[in-house]
Design an enzyme around this catalytic site. Structure first.
Site, short mmCIF file in Angstrom:
data_model
loop_
_atom_site.label_atom_id
_atom_site.label_comp_id
_atom_site.label_asym_id
_atom_site.label_seq_id
_atom_site.Cartn_x
_atom_site.Cartn_y
_atom_site.Cartn_z
N ASP A 40 0.84 -1.21 0.00
CA ASP A 40 0.00 0.00 0.00
C ASP A 40 0.87 1.25 0.00
OD1 ASP A 40 0.86 -0.19 2.60
OD2 ASP A 40 -1.13 -0.05 3.51
N SER A 41 2.21 1.06 -0.03
CA SER A 41 3.12 2.17 -0.29
C SER A 41 2.85 2.75 -1.68
CB SER A 41 4.58 1.72 -0.18
OG SER A 41 4.81 0.54 -0.93
N ASP A 80 -1.13 -6.05 -0.38
CA ASP A 80 -1.55 -5.41 0.87
C ASP A 80 -3.05 -5.17 0.89
OD1 ASP A 80 0.45 -5.04 2.76
OD2 ASP A 80 1.20 -3.20 1.81
N LYS A 91 -1.48 -9.38 2.61
CA LYS A 91 -0.74 -8.95 3.80
C LYS A 91 -1.61 -7.95 4.55
CE LYS A 91 3.07 -6.07 3.70
NZ LYS A 91 2.63 -4.92 4.51
N GLU A 143 -1.72 -5.50 8.46
CA GLU A 143 -0.92 -4.99 9.56
C GLU A 143 -1.59 -5.23 10.91
OE1 GLU A 143 -0.10 -0.83 8.87
OE2 GLU A 143 0.84 -1.21 6.93
N GLU A 156 8.97 -4.45 10.56
CA GLU A 156 9.43 -3.16 10.04
C GLU A 156 9.98 -2.28 11.15
OE1 GLU A 156 6.76 -1.23 7.31
OE2 GLU A 156 7.94 0.63 7.31
#
Ligand code: KIV
Length: 274
Positions: free
Chosen positions: A53-54, A92, A122, A124, A191
């Site tokens: 999602d960057s 993501d 993925k 978080e 991270e």
């Protein structure tokens, strides 16, 4: 008889990635958001392509990862999937596509698999997202976890500094890592945490850890491709190693083209039709 064509190497699967931890082979992961970059990473032999999602920062120019939508992530993922013959494609789940309800999380993950063709998703977070992870995994969708500096929580953290430097947060992260493994995650991104903590997590878990700013003891490494290629010249935290200065290379090429067009030297007689 094998159905695999001679020229196409075997697809990396979540099983391959877990086995790589067992055999001690390091796992390589880089980000891509489009077909062309995915093809380059795939053909260069990268194990996992992360449609991060960057994309919200790198592709859309947003300050954070929060604004990107599920529809936009599905679009980026389907472009990447078309370019990846061998690499495992992990997508993501964006902010608010899995946090509201566990059923909502499963629907988002299902769309990512069915509409975009992702091989895994993925998301978080620690123990809070465990019920959502269980529901997604129970439906047959592989999940990669993400702990430490989780950018979707940047407004809660208030800073992009290293996480889990104090004992309490470090112990919580360790517990969360075990919870994610028990919930069925096949790998976890760590991270921006101290290397010693990442090493402990890596030793205690049977699933692989993939580090970004988490030291070399992780089972694999991930970077944002645009950062390691030197396309983002204004962003240089210490964990990024720049393998090229593409900003300079591209600027030089574009200036040459600009100059040739202005001079009238492009195209020449070999670059036109009779
Ligand atoms: O979105 C992303 O690119 C990521 C990596 C930095 C791990 O989550």
């Amino acid at each position: 008889m094998s159905t695999q064509s001679q020229s196409v190497p075997a697809r990396i699967t979540t099983r391959t990635v877990v086995d790589m931890k067992g055999s001690g082979e390091k796992i390589s992961m880089l980000t891509a958001y489009d077909y062309t970059m995915a093809r380059i990473l795939d053909q260069a032999g990268i194990d996992i392509i992360l449609v991060g999602d960057s994309a919200s920062n790198v592709m859309a120019g947003h300050e954070t990862t929060l604004p990107i939508t599920l529809e936009q992530m599905i679009y980026h993922t389907e472009c990447v999937v078309r370019g990846a013959e061998r690499s495992l494609v992990v997508a993501d789940l964006p902010f608010m596509s899995y946090q509201v309800t566990d059923t909502g999380a499963l629907k988002s993950a299902g769309r990512m698999m069915k509409e975009a063709g992702a091989h895994a998703v993925k998301l978080e977070g620690g123990s809070v997202v465990v019920p959502a992870i269980r529901k997604i995994v129970d439906a047959g969708i592989p999940v990669m976890g993400h702990l430490g500096l989780t950018p979707q929580s940047i407004y809660k953290f208030g800073t992009y500094k290293v996480r889990a430097t104090d004992t309490q947060e470090a112990e919580q992260l360790l517990k969360d890592a075990h919870s994610l493994q028990e919930a069925g995650c096949f790998a976890i991104v760590l991270e921006k945490i101290p290397a010693s903590l990442a090493e402990r997590v890596t030793q205690e878990l049977s699933i692989p850890t993939i580090g970004i700013g988490a030291g070399h003891e992780c089972d694999g490494q991930v970077l944002v491709t645009h950062d390691m290629l030197g396309l983002n010249k204004d962003f240089s935290p210490r964990f990024i190693r720049r393998y090229a200065d593409l900003y300079a290379v591209m600027t030089e090429a574009i200036r040459s083209y600009q100059s040739d067009v202005k001079k009238g030297s492009f195209p020449d007689e070999n670059e036109q039709y009779e």
